[in-house]
Design an enzyme around this catalytic site. Structure first.
Site, PDB file in Angstrom:
ATOM      1  N   HIS A 290      10.842  61.205  73.499  1.00  0.00           N
ATOM      2  CA  HIS A 290       9.783  61.320  74.502  1.00  0.00           C
ATOM      3  C   HIS A 290      10.139  60.472  75.719  1.00  0.00           C
ATOM      4  CE1 HIS A 290       6.842  62.262  70.992  1.00  0.00           C
ATOM      5  NE2 HIS A 290       7.254  63.390  71.554  1.00  0.00           N
ATOM      6  N   PHE A 464      10.805  55.223  73.189  1.00  0.00           N
ATOM      7  CA  PHE A 464      11.371  54.714  71.933  1.00  0.00           C
ATOM      8  C   PHE A 464      11.042  55.593  70.728  1.00  0.00           C
ATOM      9  CE2 PHE A 464       9.843  50.681  74.233  1.00  0.00           C
ATOM     10  CZ  PHE A 464      10.938  50.661  75.084  1.00  0.00           C
ATOM     11  N   HIS A 465      11.202  56.925  70.890  1.00  0.00           N
ATOM     12  CA  HIS A 465      10.889  57.848  69.793  1.00  0.00           C
ATOM     13  C   HIS A 465      12.069  58.761  69.451  1.00  0.00           C
ATOM     14  CE1 HIS A 465       6.342  57.617  71.022  1.00  0.00           C
ATOM     15  NE2 HIS A 465       6.758  56.529  70.410  1.00  0.00           N
ATOM     16  N   PRO A 466      13.275  58.239  69.221  1.00  0.00           N
ATOM     17  CA  PRO A 466      14.384  59.138  68.870  1.00  0.00           C
ATOM     18  C   PRO A 466      14.160  59.777  67.498  1.00  0.00           C
ATOM     19  CG  PRO A 466      15.038  56.854  68.582  1.00  0.00           C
ATOM     20  CD  PRO A 466      13.703  56.831  69.263  1.00  0.00           C
TER      21      PRO A 466
END
Length: 530
Positions: A290, A464-466
Site C-alpha cells: 500500500h 509498510f504492508h508488503p
C-alpha cells in the site's frame, strides 16, 4: 538437534504457529534472527518512532530507486526482534473486507472465503466489547479502544461525514466503508505484540525459542525439507525436523530464504552460484504494498501534537500523563482516526484508506513542525502494480533487493490523482473551515492531472504492508497450494503475509495472524492423518 517442527521467524505469524504446535504436544523450535523484545520502546506505543530504522529492532532495509516515485528510494522497515513487525508497527487492528477473502476463494482457494476465515480472526481475539457474532473474547490477541482524544480529528470526521462517508464504530465487520476511530492492539496503554500474547502464554516444555538465530537456508534432501541451517554469532548450526519446516519470516525474508535454499527463479539463483533445486520464477515476485500519499496541512489554529510536543512543558505533560494514566500521546498509535472510501462511485467496495493524524512532519523520523498541523495519508488499497524481492548475494547476511514498482500502472496513477482530489475535498468541508488550513503536501500544486501524477510520485511512501511474494494459488505458477505447502518440495510450508494471493483492503497484521491460526490447524490436521 531434531524437532517435530521448525518455525523460522518469530514475528506476527511465527509466534502464533509455534504456540499452537507446541501446545498440542509437538517438539517445536522457533528461530528469530533478531533479539529479545526487552527494549522498553517496543512496549510503549509511541516507541515505534524509536524502533523503526533502529538496527536493534529493524532489518534496516531500503527499496531500490523507484521510477514511480520519481527515482526515490524508501526506508522499508521490517521487525527484527521477537514479535517481528507486531513489535514495531502501528498497532491497528483491521481485517480488511469480506470481498478480499471471497476473492481469494474465487481464485480457486476453497477454505479462504470470509465465512471460512472469520472463525480464525475470532479464535485468538480478546475484543474490548466482548464476544459477538463477529468478534471473539478471551483470546491472546487484545483489541482495545485508543486512550486519547483530539478535537481536530473529531472535526475531520465531521468533514468526512458531510462529504458523504457514514460514521462507523467498527471497521472489522466485513464492510469497512466509513469514518471512525481505529481499534488498537494494546492492553492498558501498553503495546501488545505476538511475543507477549502467544509465546509468554505458552505453558509447555515442547517449545524452544532461539533468538539471534539467523535462518540461512532450508535443507532439502530428495525433494523433502528436512531442516534448516542457521547462524548464531560466528557459528553455523543445523536443526532437523521430523514433520515439517514452516517459514514465517515475512514477505521479504521468506522469499529470500527460499531463494538462498535453491528454490526460486533459476536464472537469478545461477547468477549467484546457487544450485537450482526447483526453478520457481514466482518466488519473490508479485510483491504488493500500500502506497500512502501523505497529504498534510498547516492549520491557523488548533491543538495538535505539533504544538504540544514542541515545548518543554508539553513534553513533560505528555510524559506525566503516560506515567500516571497510560494515556495521552505516548499511548497513541501512529494514526488514530481512519476512513475507507471509494476513489470512484462505481466501485463495489472502498479502495482508499485514510490514516488521519494530528501532526505534520517532513518525513518519518524528522522533527514535528512547530505550528499546528494535520496529516491525512491516503492509500490505494488494491494496487495493480507488482514488484519483486530478489537476493543480492549468496551471503544470507546481505539484504535482498526490494523493488515495489509503485505507480507503475495507469490504473494506479489514476487512483492516486483521485485520492489527492478527494483528500482536498474533505478538507474543504465546513467542519474544517475554522482551521484556515494551508496545504503543505502536495502543496501549491494545481488540480491538473499531470501535476497531480507527479505530486503523487513526490510524496508517496510505503505504509509498510508488503505481501504476496510467495503467494498461494490454484495453478503451478503459484508457489504454494491452498494448504500453504510449497509445490515440488514436501514437508515445507510458508505462513505469513507473503502467502496472500492479493493484498487485503486494510492493514495487514491482523490478516497475518489469521493466516497463522489457519496454518496451525492445517499442520495439526496433517499430523493427525499421518
Amino acid at each position: 538437534m531434531e524437532w517435530d517442527y521448525i518455525v523460522a521467524g518469530a514475528g506476527s505469524a511465527g509466534c502464533v504457529i509455534a504456540k499452537r504446535l507446541s501446545d498440542a504436544g509437538y517438539k517445536t523450535l522457533l528461530l528469530e534472527a533478531g533479539g529479545k523484545d526487552n527494549y522498553h520502546w517496543v512496549h510503549i506505543p509511541m516507541g515505534y518512532l524509536y524502533c523503526i530504522n533502529n538496527p536493534r529492532t529493524d532489518w534496516m532495509y531500503r527499496t531500490e530507486a523507484d521510477p514511480g516515485l520519481n527515482g526515490r528510494s524508501l526506508i522499508y522497515p521490517r521487525g527484527k526482534v521477537l514479535g517481528g513487525c507486531s513489535s514495531i508497527n502501528g498497532m491497528l487492528y483491521l481485517r480488511g473486507q469480506a470481498a478480499d477473502y471471497d476473492g481469494w476463494r474465487q481464485l480457486g482457494l476453497p477454505g479462504w472465503g470470509w465465512d471460512d476465515v472469520l472463525p480464525y480472526f475470532k479464535k485468538s481475539e480478546d475484543y474490548v466489547d466482548g464476544a459477538s457474532e463477529l468478534h471473539g473474547a478471551g483470546g491472546e490477541w487484545r483489541v482495545e479502544n485508543q486512550r486519547l482524544h483530539w478535537d481536530v480529528l473529531d472535526d475531520w470526521m465531521e468533514a468526512a461525514a458531510s462529504w458523504g462517508l457514514p460514521k462507523v464504530t467498527d471497521f472489522n465487520t466485513g464492510n469497512n466503508e466509513g469514518v471512525g476511530y481505529f481499534r488498537v492492539n494494546q492492553r492498558d496503554g501498553w503495546r501488545m505484540n505476538t511475543a507477549k500474547a502467544f509465546l509468554r502464554t505458552s505453558q509447555n516444555d515442547c517449545l524452544k525459542v532461539e533468538t539471534q538465530a539467523h535462518c540461512r537456508k532450508v535443507l532439502v534432501e530428495a525433494g523433502r525439507a528436512t531442516g534448516v541451517e542457521y547462524q548464531k554469532g560466528d557459528k553455523v548450526l543445523t536443526a532437523h525436523a521430523r514433520a515439517e519446516v514452516i517459514l514465517s519470516a515475512g514477505a521479504i525474508n521468506s522469499p529470500q530464504i527460499l531463494q538462498l535454499s535453491g528454490l526460486g527463479p533459476g536464472q537469478l539463483l545461477q547468477e549467484h552460484g546457487i544450485s537450482v533445486l526447483k526453478d520457481a520464477p514466482a518466488i519473490g515476485s508479485n510483491l504488493q504494498d500500500h502506497l500512502q500519499l501523505r497529504c498534510a496541512w498547516r492549520l491557523k489554529q488548533g491543538h495538535t501534537l505539533n504544538t504540544l510536543a514542541n515545548s518543554l512543558w508539553g513534553k513533560a505533560k505528555i510524559g506525566m500523563e503516560y506515567a500516571l494514566k497510560r494515556s495521552g500521546p505516548m499511548s497513541m498509535a501512529p494514526s488514530q482516526l481512519g476512513a475507507f472510501a471509494r476513489s470512484r462511485p462505481d466501485l463495489a467496495t472502498p479502495d482508499l484508506e485514510y490514516h488521519v493524524q494530528p501532526l505534520t512532519l517532513e518525513a518519518f523520523g524528522q522533527p514535528l513542525h512547530d505550528f499546528p498541523g494535520l496529516t491525512a495519508s491516503v492509500c490505494n488499497l488494491r494496487p495493480e502494480s507488482r514488484g519483486h524481492v530478489a537476493i543480492s548475494s549468496p551471503d544470507p547476511l546481505q539484504a535482498p533487493k526490494i523493488s515495489p514498482n509503485y505507480l507503475s500502472t495507469e490504473g494506479d496513477r489514476q487512483v492516486a490523482v483521485a485520492a489527492i482530489r478527494q483528500a482536498r475535498a474533505i478538507m474543504a468541508q465546513p467542519a474544517m473551515a475554522q482551521y484556515a488550513a494551508e496545504e503543505l503536501k502536495p502543496g501549491p500544486v494545481s488540480d491538473d492531472e499531470a501535476d497531480l501524477r507527479k505530486a503523487a510520485g513526490d510524496i508517496g511512501t510505503t505504509i509498510f504492508h508488503p505481501t504476496c511474494t510467495v503467494h498461494m494459488g490454484q495453478g503451478e505458477d503459484a508457489p504454494l497450494d491452498g494448504e500453504l505447502r510449497l509445490r515440488g518440495v514436501s514437508g515445507l510450508r510458508v505462513a505469513d503475509a507473503s502467502v496472500m494471493p492479493r493484498i487485503t483492503s486494510g492493514n495487514t497484521n491482523a490478516p497475518t495472524i489469521m493466516i497463522a491460526e489457519k496454518a496451525a490447524d492445517m499442520i495439526l490436521e496433517a499430523a493427525r492423518q499421518a
